[in-house]
Write a protein that holds these residues in place. Structure first.
Motif, PDB file in Angstrom:
ATOM      1  N   SER A 164       1.914  -4.521   4.779  1.00 34.19           N
ATOM      2  CA  SER A 164       2.984  -4.991   5.604  1.00 34.19           C
ATOM      3  C   SER A 164       2.919  -4.521   6.916  1.00 34.19           C
ATOM      4  O   SER A 164       2.162  -3.653   6.797  1.00 34.19           O
ATOM      5  N   ASP A 165       3.670  -5.096   7.718  1.00 30.68           N
ATOM      6  CA  ASP A 165       3.721  -4.642   8.969  1.00 30.68           C
ATOM      7  C   ASP A 165       3.847  -2.903   9.009  1.00 30.68           C
ATOM      8  O   ASP A 165       3.543  -2.296   9.697  1.00 30.68           O
ATOM      9  N   LEU A 166       4.891  -2.756   8.232  1.00 32.43           N
ATOM     10  CA  LEU A 166       5.307  -1.283   8.049  1.00 32.43           C
ATOM     11  C   LEU A 166       4.428  -0.417   7.427  1.00 32.43           C
ATOM     12  O   LEU A 166       4.148   0.877   7.945  1.00 32.43           O
ATOM     13  N   GLU A 167       3.602  -0.762   6.639  1.00 30.39           N
ATOM     14  CA  GLU A 167       2.470  -0.178   5.782  1.00 30.39           C
ATOM     15  C   GLU A 167       1.405  -0.058   7.110  1.00 30.39           C
ATOM     16  O   GLU A 167       0.843   1.087   6.994  1.00 30.39           O
ATOM     17  N   ARG A 168       1.105  -1.049   7.660  1.00 26.62           N
ATOM     18  CA  ARG A 168      -0.072  -1.039   8.815  1.00 26.62           C
ATOM     19  C   ARG A 168       0.535   0.153   9.939  1.00 26.62           C
ATOM     20  O   ARG A 168      -0.463   0.919  10.328  1.00 26.62           O
ATOM     21  N   GLU A 169       1.662  -0.049  10.218  1.00 34.11           N
ATOM     22  CA  GLU A 169       2.150   0.892  11.170  1.00 34.11           C
ATOM     23  C   GLU A 169       1.900   2.540  10.702  1.00 34.11           C
ATOM     24  O   GLU A 169       1.876   3.339  11.375  1.00 34.11           O
ATOM     25  N   MET A 174       0.787  -1.039   0.162  1.00 36.12           N
ATOM     26  CA  MET A 174      -0.002   0.081   0.052  1.00 36.12           C
ATOM     27  C   MET A 174       1.037   1.283  -0.062  1.00 36.12           C
ATOM     28  O   MET A 174       1.654   1.524   1.062  1.00 36.12           O
ATOM     29  N   ASN A 175       0.813   1.809  -1.081  1.00 35.37           N
ATOM     30  CA  ASN A 175       1.776   3.125  -1.114  1.00 35.37           C
ATOM     31  C   ASN A 175       1.113   4.279  -0.710  1.00 35.37           C
ATOM     32  O   ASN A 175      -0.043   4.235  -0.301  1.00 35.37           O
ATOM     33  N   MET A 176       1.620   5.565  -0.744  1.00 38.69           N
ATOM     34  CA  MET A 176       1.025   6.888   0.119  1.00 38.69           C
ATOM     35  C   MET A 176      -0.183   6.976  -0.644  1.00 38.69           C
ATOM     36  O   MET A 176      -1.187   7.549  -0.037  1.00 38.69           O
ATOM     37  N   SER A 177      -0.264   6.804  -1.820  1.00 43.19           N
ATOM     38  CA  SER A 177      -1.626   7.284  -2.668  1.00 43.19           C
ATOM     39  C   SER A 177      -2.727   6.304  -2.188  1.00 43.19           C
ATOM     40  O   SER A 177      -3.842   6.988  -1.882  1.00 43.19           O
TER      41      SER A 177
END
Length: 274
Positions: free
Chosen positions: A50-55, A1-4
């Motif tokens: 991902s975990d980083l994206e969820r955070e 999941m990118n910023m957009s």
């Protein structure tokens, strides 16, 4: 999941407050609309993050005083097997920014030139009476989230309860709290208009909905004037019971005049999901 994509997910959640991988109760998934993802795509993006994206998503929402909570089918009834229910809730540990105003509440209930304090009184009365119908008459605590599907009421029931409340207030005469006397100035169809505006506000916030199993051809009273609490509504009421009912303590003790208009407005803000 990118910023957009994250921005699109947040925009969807801010509009609908909830998303389901496989909606229960026969509800169809919300389709994509111009400038907005479909419910299916929103759930897929959150599920696959991902975990980083969820955070990053959690941090983004926390900056707005919000928290995204996920529930599985075994957590509450109404969530289909294998599905997941996402609910966007105010975080009681964080302060919401000025972006989330109380204006929609005031605009919805306004009939003439009432002050904000008077409109906050109307909201509080209607909110308390609605919870009487959703909780007290079912012998249900605010923590009984799992019983949300049995919590229904008719528009006419809320209207009748409001009329009874105002008659009780009127019977007090000069002993009625001064802050509440403005509620007795209703004219003609005022009560009906305020009740319907309040219910529409709750429905727009995703806290009430028409029962899915009610056939649309059974008449207006069955299809449009029967309301059921949503899972989001039950979760939010539980949260209010845990964190915000201090605003209403004076009401519970029969000291309505001790409730400041700012406190009443805050409850209006929190409950309307605006």
């Amino acid at each position: 999941m990118n910023m957009s994509e994250m921005g699109e997910v947040v925009a969807y959640l801010l509009r609908y407050r909830s998303a389901e991988r496989t909606p229960g109760s026969g509800r169809k998934r919300r389709a994509a609309r111009e400038g907005q993802l479909s419910e299916r795509d929103v759930c897929a993006l959150i599920d696959d993050a991902s975990d980083l994206e969820r955070e990053a998503l959690r941090d983004f929402l926390a900056g707005q005083g919000l928290r995204l909570k996920a529930f599985e089918s075994g957590d509450y009834p109404g969530i289909a097997p294998g599905s997941r229910y996402y609910a966007l809730l105010p975080d009681p540990d964080l302060e919401q920014p000025p972006l989330y105003t109380r204006e929609p509440v005031f605009e919805a209930l306004k009939l003439r030139q009432e002050s904000r304090a008077e409109l906050a009184q109307w909201y509080l009365q209607l909110w308390l009476l609605m919870h009487t119908l959703l909780y007290t008459r079912y012998n249900r605590a605010l923590s009984d989230v799992s019983r949300y599907q049995e919590a229904t009421f008719a528009t006419s029931e809320l209207l009748d309860l409001l009329r009874e409340q105002l008659e009780a207030l009127r019977s007090l005469g000069e002993a009625a709290p001064e802050a509440s006397r403005a509620l007795l100035d209703e004219r003609g169809e005022d009560l009906n208009r305020r009740v319907r505006a309040f219910i529409e506000l709750q429905a727009r916030a995703g806290l009430l909905e028409a029962p899915r199993e009610t056939p649309a051809d059974e008449g207006a009273e069955a299809s449009g004037d029967i309301w059921q609490q949503t899972l989001l509504g039950a979760l939010e009421s539980e949260q209010v019971g845990l964190h915000q009912l201090g605003h209403l303590q004076s009401l519970a003790e029969g000291r309505l005049t001790d409730v400041a208009p700012s406190d009443a407005g805050q409850v209006a803000h929190e409950e309307a999901g605006t």
